[in-house]
Scaffold this motif. Sequence first.
Motif, PDB file in Angstrom:
ATOM      1  N   SER A 119     -28.181  52.426  51.655  1.00  0.00           N
ATOM      2  CA  SER A 119     -26.738  52.670  51.579  1.00  0.00           C
ATOM      3  C   SER A 119     -26.358  53.991  52.224  1.00  0.00           C
ATOM      4  CB  SER A 119     -26.286  52.660  50.119  1.00  0.00           C
ATOM      5  OG  SER A 119     -26.836  53.765  49.403  1.00  0.00           O
ATOM      6  N   ASP A 120     -27.321  54.919  52.269  1.00  0.00           N
ATOM      7  CA  ASP A 120     -27.079  56.250  52.827  1.00  0.00           C
ATOM      8  C   ASP A 120     -28.372  56.727  53.479  1.00  0.00           C
ATOM      9  OD1 ASP A 120     -26.634  58.951  53.347  1.00  0.00           O
ATOM     10  OD2 ASP A 120     -25.499  59.282  51.504  1.00  0.00           O
ATOM     11  N   ASP A 142     -33.945  54.320  48.988  1.00  0.00           N
ATOM     12  CA  ASP A 142     -32.593  54.698  48.585  1.00  0.00           C
ATOM     13  C   ASP A 142     -32.424  54.485  47.079  1.00  0.00           C
ATOM     14  OD1 ASP A 142     -29.789  54.812  48.150  1.00  0.00           O
ATOM     15  OD2 ASP A 142     -29.424  54.231  50.226  1.00  0.00           O
TER      16      ASP A 142
END
Length: 682
Positions: A431-432, A496
């Motif tokens: 997600s990041d 993540d």
Amino acid sequence: MFVASNGSAAASTGSHGPATKVVRYHGFRLVVPASWPVYDLAADPAVCVRFNRHAVYLGQPSSSQRCPAHAVGRTEAILVAPLAAHSAGAGGGASGPALPGAADPNAQPHGGSSAQLTVPSSGVVVTATWHGDPAEVARALGGRSLSSSAAGPTRAHGSAVRPRAVHKSGDPVYTGLGFDACSTPSASAMSAWGASPYRAVGIYVGGVNEACSQPNLSPTWVAEESAAGWVMLPIYVGLQAPKNGCGCAGIVPSQATSEGTAAADDAIDQAEANGISPGNPIYDDMEAYNTGGTNTQAVLGFLSAWTTELHAHGYLSGVYSSANSGISDLVAANGTGFVEPDEIWIAEWNGQQNTNSASVPSTDWPNHQRIHQYQGGHNATYGGVTINIDSDYVDAGAASGGALFPNGSFVQVSGSPYFFEIAGGAPLLVSDWSDVGGAQPYTVITQEQFDALNPVPTNGTMIETNTGGVFMIAGGAPLFVSSLAQFGDPQPLLVDEWNIDNVGSPLSHLNAVPSSGTFLTTTTGLTFRVAGGAPLGISNWSAFGGVRPAVTIDPWDVENLFNPAAHMFYRPMVGTVVEGLPSGAYWEFGPKNRYLVAAEPGAIRVADHGLIPFSAIPCRVPGLGHMTLAQVEAALLKADCRLGKVHDRPLTRRRHTLRVIKQIPKARTTHVAYYTVGVTLG
């Protein structure tokens, strides 16, 4: 091109020596017995390169070679292939330095009495095998030294032993038809066989007694065929019984344990080299033998060590053998403390497309743990392609090709906005990018390739988030690790943290709790089986027929079940049905208690010992007067009691339907759950 000539005109071996002939290929010279056939693989690509017959093979084994369905063992044989035709590789049975352009190991026999010699001056690579007469091969090669790999694999899987694998709901289990062939079919042949009823394929990955070359087998082949819908059944042809009927290299009885361990290590090497990762099964091929005495003792010692070592490195253990030899010996050993394989492959050519066998009780390997080879070698044609195969009916775990994308690699499905990191063969969402150390190179893959990845990470995968949380994957769920030291200080895979915070989400590919049926062992030696998300204790393995593959976890998790990081429940979810062992009682969990229910297929088998902490509705004995036996059983089940001894009166047995005339204990008394009630019929 090659040239062959016979007898004394070609080579001088002495007036009383055996007749020989000289074979030349690309400037390389061999002197072999005159009786050995010489096959030009370029002129006849259908020739099967088999190392269980005396022969010289010249050229690259063809992807369309026509091999028998089954061939085992090794003898003196030589393959001389063009060096330029091979890609760089390592592994298998090759020995000597890794030179540029070394032979592709998948085209060669792996392990045991085999070796390779690269001859850059002639532009060839020579593969030689032997069984009883290595000197004959040495003479054929003009005295060149070929070091045997028979001493065993020289592998290092790291200081930390990977936890054991286990069947779980996320494991790929295939039920249906399959086939196995001595040499892995080409990609085009597999495509043509998409028209067949088969969807599982047995592939030979190595072993001291592997006979056929494997020019087609590779990680890409495994991944692409997996994506095409095929499931893999990896086979390893290791040492055979000391007294075997195939003339194969046999187990040394006094070394059975060490040889079984070495075979498993080599099988793991070959499986990993072909993209078959931990969590998948590997089947040892134990050919038929006369049971009893040294043969049985050696085989069981070898297979016990085989299973133990595979489990230690995260693989499932399988054994292929005939119903009346290896399989019958495994059945006889069940429950004696012998370390049983997870899956069995029964060779019994009765034409029956099921996994039933008179040699195997229905209670042994009952949970998607069997394959039945119901027909031996025969030709079958689909899509215009003919292959000589053995036919199988499969109801067992099968291997997947997710390892085309190793752990820590990043992928994106074409046309999708999401990025994923591969962990334990499964895709975890990114997600990041900063949570995984910044932007990383990634591979764009097809939806079919994505769908072929594991649905959840394999057992024993250890992951870490950027905030320092470390977790061990068990049954698809992340269980907290409070200290890496107890696992030997391995290096977890950075993922993540979104995935940990969103377990159960389709994008995280992590289960909220371990799947039912997962066995757990803490680093302090306590054992459990998960049912409905909760760990139920096991006092000993006898109820399960011996030690079972289990995931090694931190004891913190079972000591802190109310902590969300443990990712387990204190008690099984409402509606969970279990079968207690050894009692055989079936229980369903309600909001507060457990209560007796009728036998239910698919119930999780747990130890009676593990049910003790969970209160059960007491047995309130009903009045049973004048009931039939069927009515009695239903009434007792509803009252959380069980039927005990049943007496009847022989004089009235045939005159009318028998009904209860007496019961012990009396009606309207209360006892512990599952209390025994006896009746007399008259």
